[in-house]
Design an enzyme around this catalytic site. Sequence first.
Site, PDB file in Angstrom:
ATOM      1  N   ASP A   2       1.163  -6.180  -0.590  1.00  0.00           N
ATOM      2  CA  ASP A   2       2.313  -6.390  -1.480  1.00  0.00           C
ATOM      3  C   ASP A   2       3.583  -5.723  -0.954  1.00  0.00           C
ATOM      4  O   ASP A   2       3.527  -4.664  -0.305  1.00  0.00           O
ATOM      5  CB  ASP A   2       2.001  -5.856  -2.879  1.00  0.00           C
ATOM      6  CG  ASP A   2       0.990  -6.726  -3.610  1.00  0.00           C
ATOM      7  OD1 ASP A   2       0.786  -7.867  -3.185  1.00  0.00           O
ATOM      8  OD2 ASP A   2       0.406  -6.255  -4.607  1.00  0.00           O
ATOM      9  N   GLU A  52      -4.705  -7.507  -0.050  1.00  0.00           N
ATOM     10  CA  GLU A  52      -5.461  -6.645  -0.967  1.00  0.00           C
ATOM     11  C   GLU A  52      -6.630  -7.341  -1.643  1.00  0.00           C
ATOM     12  O   GLU A  52      -7.671  -6.728  -1.878  1.00  0.00           O
ATOM     13  CB  GLU A  52      -4.557  -6.095  -2.090  1.00  0.00           C
ATOM     14  CG  GLU A  52      -3.415  -5.243  -1.641  1.00  0.00           C
ATOM     15  CD  GLU A  52      -2.130  -6.035  -1.497  1.00  0.00           C
ATOM     16  OE1 GLU A  52      -1.072  -5.442  -1.681  1.00  0.00           O
ATOM     17  OE2 GLU A  52      -2.191  -7.247  -1.200  1.00  0.00           O
ATOM     18  N   TYR A  66       6.619 -12.118  -6.853  1.00  0.00           N
ATOM     19  CA  TYR A  66       5.989 -10.800  -7.010  1.00  0.00           C
ATOM     20  C   TYR A  66       6.417 -10.154  -8.320  1.00  0.00           C
ATOM     21  O   TYR A  66       7.595 -10.151  -8.677  1.00  0.00           O
ATOM     22  CB  TYR A  66       6.363  -9.904  -5.834  1.00  0.00           C
ATOM     23  CG  TYR A  66       5.567  -8.629  -5.795  1.00  0.00           C
ATOM     24  CD1 TYR A  66       4.175  -8.658  -5.815  1.00  0.00           C
ATOM     25  CD2 TYR A  66       6.202  -7.393  -5.741  1.00  0.00           C
ATOM     26  CE1 TYR A  66       3.435  -7.488  -5.786  1.00  0.00           C
ATOM     27  CE2 TYR A  66       5.468  -6.220  -5.705  1.00  0.00           C
ATOM     28  CZ  TYR A  66       4.086  -6.274  -5.735  1.00  0.00           C
ATOM     29  OH  TYR A  66       3.353  -5.108  -5.712  1.00  0.00           O
TER      30      TYR A  66
END
EC number: 5.6.2.1
Length: 776
Positions: free
Chosen positions: A80, A7, A304
């Site tokens: 992600d 991203e 994360y």
Amino acid sequence: MKLVIVESPAKAKTINKYLGDEFKVIASFGHIRDLPSKKGSVLPDENFAMKYDISDKAGKYVDAIVKDAKKADAVYLATDPDREGEAISWHVAEVIKEKNKVKSDDFFKRVAFNEITKKAIIHAVENPRKLDANLVNAQQARRALDYLVGFTLSPLLWRKLPGCKSAGRVQSVALRLICEREDEIERFKSEEYWDISLKMQNSNNELFTAKLTHVNDQKLEKFSIINEKDAKDLTEKLKSQNFHVDKIEKKQQKRQPQPPFITSSLQQEAARKLGFSAKKTMQIAQKLYEGVDIGKETIGLITYMRTDGVTLSNDAIADIRKLIDKNYGDKYLPNSPRIYKSKVKNAQEAHEAIRPTNITYTPDSLKEKLEKDYYKLYELIWKRTIACQMENVIMDLVVASLASENKEYLAKANGSTIAFDGFYKVYRESVDDEAEEENKMLPPLKEQEPLKTKEIIPNQHFTEPPPRYSEASLVKKLEELGIGRPSTYASILSVLQDRKYVSLEKKRFMPEELGRLVTVFLVGFFKKYVEYDFTAGLENELDEIAAGKLEWKAALNNFWSGFNHNIESVNEQKITEIISYVQKALDYHLFSENKESKACPSCKTGELSLKLGKFGAFLACSNYPECTFRKSIVSGNDNNENDGDLAATPNENKVLGTDKDGIEIYLKKGPYGPYVQLGEQEGKVKPKRSPVPASLNQNDITLEMALKLLSLPLKIGIHKDSGEEIMIGYGKFGPYIKYMGKFISIPKKYDFLNLSLDDAMKLIEDNKAKLEKKQA
């Protein structure tokens, strides 16, 4: 060439160094496609077909992706590891298929990792999987739901309630929570109550404090003593009593550490400990995850940050336990690892908790290498992670029961000490809306030991309304209700503020008038869709879709059939009916319980009522057009149709409670600002009034504060040296001390309404030279 798509450029930079020359890592810069903000982007009549567009901003990035994909042997989708990430990967794959005429899904390889470390990246690339259609469908279902609500309800809102900007599926429910809490606060009437403290002395002349608990075998409840007279009568009776230690109970209490952070608990704790907004916390966490420069290299420092999971990998636990043993000693290390159970329904989404990627990177080792706020958040995560695998805290608790000679009066004294600090060595969790616990110790006491009563103190209290939500407590409440998900909390809170539906005052959410109007309308005409259970139920359905247990378009159809019918029904309602309902619902807020506040302040004979103009809601006189008085109820509305003197002053006669004689205490707003008033004006006799000092927020004024303001000037004690009275008061130059006919200003750092005698004497001493000069 193998193409890897992520991203963000920061993530690309960090990953690029872990892969060989055969890989090229590029960024999509977030979503490359989305539903355009116009009618027809989701078509319920065509089985919920979704019309995606590539935005102008994303166009140049898409061109680069498509160009590089043409040269690639394979495309690795490394976004992600959650629904949004899966959806971004799916959109990228769909665009490449369409532009490059790719027919085989084998060309695309989905790689997912929970941390950006060399080991995790290499493992993910060596073990790719296919795109998870269930996760993509869950994200599409959420996006479709949000679109259908926003683009059908918002236009209706504009027509029926001019000036209101929009409504959203989840944001409206969060707004309802804030508004309902404010309603509770406004309707709250404070009640007086008392308790009795006894300052006792043991046989070694050591002092401690006990609290009276029983009188004549009757337990003292919160409202057993409700006024000063009863408290003083009881105090007098206690003066003749001799107390002894009747019983001593000792026990140990263990406190376990909290689990490692998930998204919501990180947001809450960062708000409490660091004062960070949810948005700021997530922005910093994103950077720490994607990679930060710590000198010679860029590394991802945490795992994360969007996760509901509280589990830790076996490798991480082993490293944490090794560090605890080395840095703190084996007494702080439990015999076996602590295992925390995740509540996440879908195993595909059950990521690890938020933890450092390398526990040996201690906060101290990074302090000089990280920006200040990055360091603070990393330190918080590191300490919580270490603490979650440490030994329990052990508390020694002591309860001393005291009794008078005939046991007519009973009292209790509590004490606690930390016998073993356990995980407190590293970390203590904050608690929202509670005072910090004191580590209160009792002196050594023996059963039947006689005691001396040194002082009997009657303590006056007033019940307080529930506190307004902070970011931390609102996130906690949303989580408890099952509304929203970790990745959505920060954006929900931001949207409510951006649309001027709520504001933050002293880090607490207050609804604006616009927000209250929207909430009243939605609760009145779309009640089902702002119910907490219904919204939580939709979140559960999205989880079921993600787990492959529910077909996504069936879920959309089930929602849309009822919602669309509701929209059509409200469209038929006349605006006059809606205004009538809204005014009735807001009546208490706008006018309190005082009917006189509905009287037009201009003509004196008309009555104010709610009206809607092209710029929003306002109050207008019933004698229009003879009387043209209008008053905006929307603060900060510069485009309203109001006359010049119509500042927003809703709820000008708020009742705070009553004094000891049952006379109501009002909070009012006059031409010179807010003030408190004792009772109503009768004839020409003006009731007692006191201005609210500029240093105090009128929305925070309690009954207790109002009574103190009305009692000014107030005697707070006698000077121990001179024997002269010390008074406090409030004048045109602010709060002051009056002593021996002289006036001393009280600095802003002091809470002058609760100024102690010691502080007053210190201020007198500090100003002694000035006072003597005046006297001379």
